[in-house]
Design a protein around this motif. Structure first.
Motif, mmCIF file in Angstrom:
data_model
loop_
_atom_site.group_PDB
_atom_site.id
_atom_site.type_symbol
_atom_site.label_atom_id
_atom_site.label_comp_id
_atom_site.label_asym_id
_atom_site.label_seq_id
_atom_site.Cartn_x
_atom_site.Cartn_y
_atom_site.Cartn_z
ATOM 1 N N SER A 58 -29.884 -6.519 -11.127
ATOM 2 C CA SER A 58 -30.090 -6.762 -9.694
ATOM 3 C C SER A 58 -31.456 -7.391 -9.437
ATOM 4 O O SER A 58 -31.590 -8.319 -8.629
ATOM 5 C CB SER A 58 -29.955 -5.450 -8.912
ATOM 6 O OG SER A 58 -31.078 -4.602 -9.098
ATOM 7 N N GLN A 73 -37.458 -2.365 -5.215
ATOM 8 C CA GLN A 73 -36.033 -2.375 -5.551
ATOM 9 C C GLN A 73 -35.460 -0.963 -5.615
ATOM 10 O O GLN A 73 -34.249 -0.767 -5.476
ATOM 11 C CB GLN A 73 -35.819 -3.098 -6.879
ATOM 12 C CG GLN A 73 -34.397 -3.574 -7.120
ATOM 13 C CD GLN A 73 -34.025 -4.791 -6.292
ATOM 14 O OE1 GLN A 73 -34.797 -5.237 -5.456
ATOM 15 N NE2 GLN A 73 -32.853 -5.331 -6.529
ATOM 16 N N TYR A 77 -31.647 1.040 -4.935
ATOM 17 C CA TYR A 77 -31.105 1.873 -6.013
ATOM 18 C C TYR A 77 -30.902 3.313 -5.538
ATOM 19 O O TYR A 77 -29.829 3.905 -5.709
ATOM 20 C CB TYR A 77 -32.063 1.804 -7.192
ATOM 21 C CG TYR A 77 -31.744 2.698 -8.361
ATOM 22 C CD1 TYR A 77 -30.707 2.405 -9.241
ATOM 23 C CD2 TYR A 77 -32.531 3.822 -8.631
ATOM 24 C CE1 TYR A 77 -30.443 3.210 -10.333
ATOM 25 C CE2 TYR A 77 -32.272 4.631 -9.715
ATOM 26 C CZ TYR A 77 -31.226 4.322 -10.563
ATOM 27 O OH TYR A 77 -30.974 5.132 -11.649
ATOM 28 N N ALA A 103 -22.487 0.963 -3.599
ATOM 29 C CA ALA A 103 -22.857 -0.452 -3.635
ATOM 30 C C ALA A 103 -23.026 -1.005 -2.222
ATOM 31 O O ALA A 103 -23.978 -1.748 -1.947
ATOM 32 C CB ALA A 103 -21.801 -1.246 -4.399
ATOM 33 N N GLY A 107 -26.372 -2.569 -0.409
ATOM 34 C CA GLY A 107 -26.301 -3.879 0.224
ATOM 35 C C GLY A 107 -26.694 -3.841 1.687
ATOM 36 O O GLY A 107 -27.347 -4.762 2.195
ATOM 37 N N VAL A 185 -20.145 -6.083 -14.197
ATOM 38 C CA VAL A 185 -21.222 -6.570 -13.328
ATOM 39 C C VAL A 185 -21.902 -7.784 -13.955
ATOM 40 O O VAL A 185 -22.205 -8.764 -13.262
ATOM 41 C CB VAL A 185 -22.246 -5.447 -13.055
ATOM 42 C CG1 VAL A 185 -23.497 -6.006 -12.386
ATOM 43 C CG2 VAL A 185 -21.627 -4.381 -12.166
ATOM 44 N N VAL A 189 -22.151 -11.325 -12.059
ATOM 45 C CA VAL A 189 -23.463 -11.874 -11.729
ATOM 46 C C VAL A 189 -23.696 -13.186 -12.466
ATOM 47 O O VAL A 189 -24.251 -14.144 -11.910
ATOM 48 C CB VAL A 189 -24.567 -10.854 -12.062
ATOM 49 C CG1 VAL A 189 -25.948 -11.478 -11.877
ATOM 50 C CG2 VAL A 189 -24.444 -9.619 -11.171
ATOM 51 N N TYR A 226 -30.607 -11.579 -1.627
ATOM 52 C CA TYR A 226 -31.206 -10.240 -1.588
ATOM 53 C C TYR A 226 -30.154 -9.182 -1.282
ATOM 54 O O TYR A 226 -30.197 -8.070 -1.831
ATOM 55 C CB TYR A 226 -32.314 -10.207 -0.530
ATOM 56 C CG TYR A 226 -33.190 -8.975 -0.607
ATOM 57 C CD1 TYR A 226 -34.031 -8.768 -1.699
ATOM 58 C CD2 TYR A 226 -33.173 -8.024 0.409
ATOM 59 C CE1 TYR A 226 -34.835 -7.646 -1.769
ATOM 60 C CE2 TYR A 226 -33.978 -6.903 0.335
ATOM 61 C CZ TYR A 226 -34.808 -6.718 -0.753
ATOM 62 O OH TYR A 226 -35.599 -5.599 -0.822
ATOM 63 N N GLY A 229 -28.163 -8.668 -4.413
ATOM 64 C CA GLY A 229 -28.987 -7.859 -5.300
ATOM 65 C C GLY A 229 -28.990 -6.396 -4.888
ATOM 66 O O GLY A 229 -28.984 -5.498 -5.739
ATOM 67 N N VAL A 232 -25.737 -4.777 -6.074
ATOM 68 C CA VAL A 232 -25.778 -4.465 -7.504
ATOM 69 C C VAL A 232 -26.687 -3.259 -7.759
ATOM 70 O O VAL A 232 -26.344 -2.358 -8.542
ATOM 71 C CB VAL A 232 -26.250 -5.686 -8.314
ATOM 72 C CG1 VAL A 232 -26.364 -5.340 -9.795
ATOM 73 C CG2 VAL A 232 -25.298 -6.852 -8.114
ATOM 74 N N ALA A 233 -27.848 -3.220 -7.101
ATOM 75 C CA ALA A 233 -28.754 -2.089 -7.276
ATOM 76 C C ALA A 233 -28.134 -0.796 -6.742
ATOM 77 O O ALA A 233 -28.274 0.274 -7.351
ATOM 78 C CB ALA A 233 -30.080 -2.368 -6.557
#
Length: 338
Positions: A58, A73, A77, A103, A107, A185, A189, A226, A229, A232-233
């Motif tokens: 991410s 980040q 998470y 997720a 987001g 993932v 990605v 972003y 990302g 994903v995080a």
């Protein structure tokens, strides 16, 4: 008369074999299976490596591809981890539902915070990302009735994967669940990075003014990157919460954000495969060094980081590239001699 050069179309490239497009995913599967066979007693560590690799992907997408400098980040998470925990406690213990909602949670936080932060650049942006993460950390610490405070959010159970495989103390299901998520993932990605969306993000990283002059919507594109990302995080955080059955304040802490930055710098900031390699290297060294000396293991990590930045500015993935190029050169010279 001047000579006419042959058209570019005449210079054909050798066709790429279909399986070569999935070489990294294949390597992940093979290495994951090999690790399961060789280290059956360390499945907890291996599972954590897989989840943190997703987290590193991410940041590699956000920082390495789009150039969005962030040290917060962990906010995305940790949000995914808490959402997954709340889902298991109050909604359903289905792991797939919790993973998807986690997720989405990451987001959503990325979308809301990025809408404000991405109007800034450079040092101001970095400080804003840290501020958002610290704000969420303090909020989670204050709302102890919802997050569990310092004790963390625990006491939730995760149902069987696809209604078949149960999460037990041996960790087999959790490991293959995390490994499968990592491969999927990475595949998604990678395709995103190689698409026009990803190429535009790279162009913005290199010269945002030129993209703006060509009619590109830099702010909206960065916000979209972003947000992806963050998804994903958040997925990585949800996966961590489900496999460890706890979500705590450490997942929102600044050290978590700084740690994942070190991982992608070690592996290679500009390469997705470098993010995975850096995570595995960092966590392996951390595990060995902290076992030998639990008080000074950061000295080893710091020394390794300095050496990599000086000798291999492209990261550990550059070392693999050099080894591969050298092997090809040996093969070519060996074939020529024959």
């Amino acid at each position: 008369m001047s000579a006419v050069s042959p058209p570019l179309a005449a210079v054909t490239q050798p066709p790429t074999r279909p399986w070569m497009q999935f070489r990294v995913e294949m390597v992940l599967i093979l290495v994951g299976l090999l690790a399961f066979v060789l280290f059956p007693q360390d499945l907890g560590l291996l599972t954590n490596m897989a989840t943190m690799s997703i987290f590193a992907l991410s940041l590699s997408l956000v920082l390495g591809q789009a150039g969005i400098t962030t040290l917060g980040q962990a906010a995305l998470y940790g949000s995914g981890a808490y959402v997954a925990g709340w889902t298991a406690l109050y909604l359903t213990n289905d792991p797939i539902v919790g993973l998807l909602l986690g997720a989405l949670g990451g987001g959503l936080i990325a979308l809301l915070s990025g809408a404000v932060m991405l109007r800034s650049t450079k040092l101001t942006l970095v400080m804003l990302t840290i501020a958002v993460a610290q704000l969420l950390l303090e909020l989670a610490d204050w709302a102890r009735w919802l997050t569990g405070g310092d004790d963390g959010l625990a006491g939730f159970n995760i149902g069987p994967l696809f209604g078949i495989w149960e999460f037990n103390f041996r960790g087999h299901t959790g490991y293959f669940y995390a490994l499968g998520a990592l491969v999927l993932v990475y595949f998604l990605v990678r395709n995103l990075v190689e698409s026009p969306f990803g190429l535009t993000a790279k162009a913005i990283r290199q010269d945002p003014g030129r993209v703006q002059a060509l009619g590109g919507r830099v702010y909206l594109h960065l916000l979209a990157v972003y947000t992806v990302g963050g998804i994903v995080a958040g997925l990585a955080g949800a996966l961590t919460a489900q496999t460890s059955k706890v979500a705590n304040l450490f997942m929102l802490d600044f050290t978590t954000s700084a740690g994942v930055v070190v991982m992608i710098v070690l592996g290679g900031t500009r390469r997705l495969s470098g993010a995975v390699l850096g995570t595995v290297a960092y966590m392996t060294i951390h595990h060995i060094a902290s076992t030998m000396n639990p008080y000074h293991w950061l000295f080893i990590i710091g020394s390794m980081l300095i050496v990599v930045l000086i000798v291999l500015p492209e990261g550990l993935i550059g070392l693999l590239d050099r080894a591969t190029a050298y092997a090809k050169q040996l093969g070519t010279s060996g074939g020529a001699k024959k």
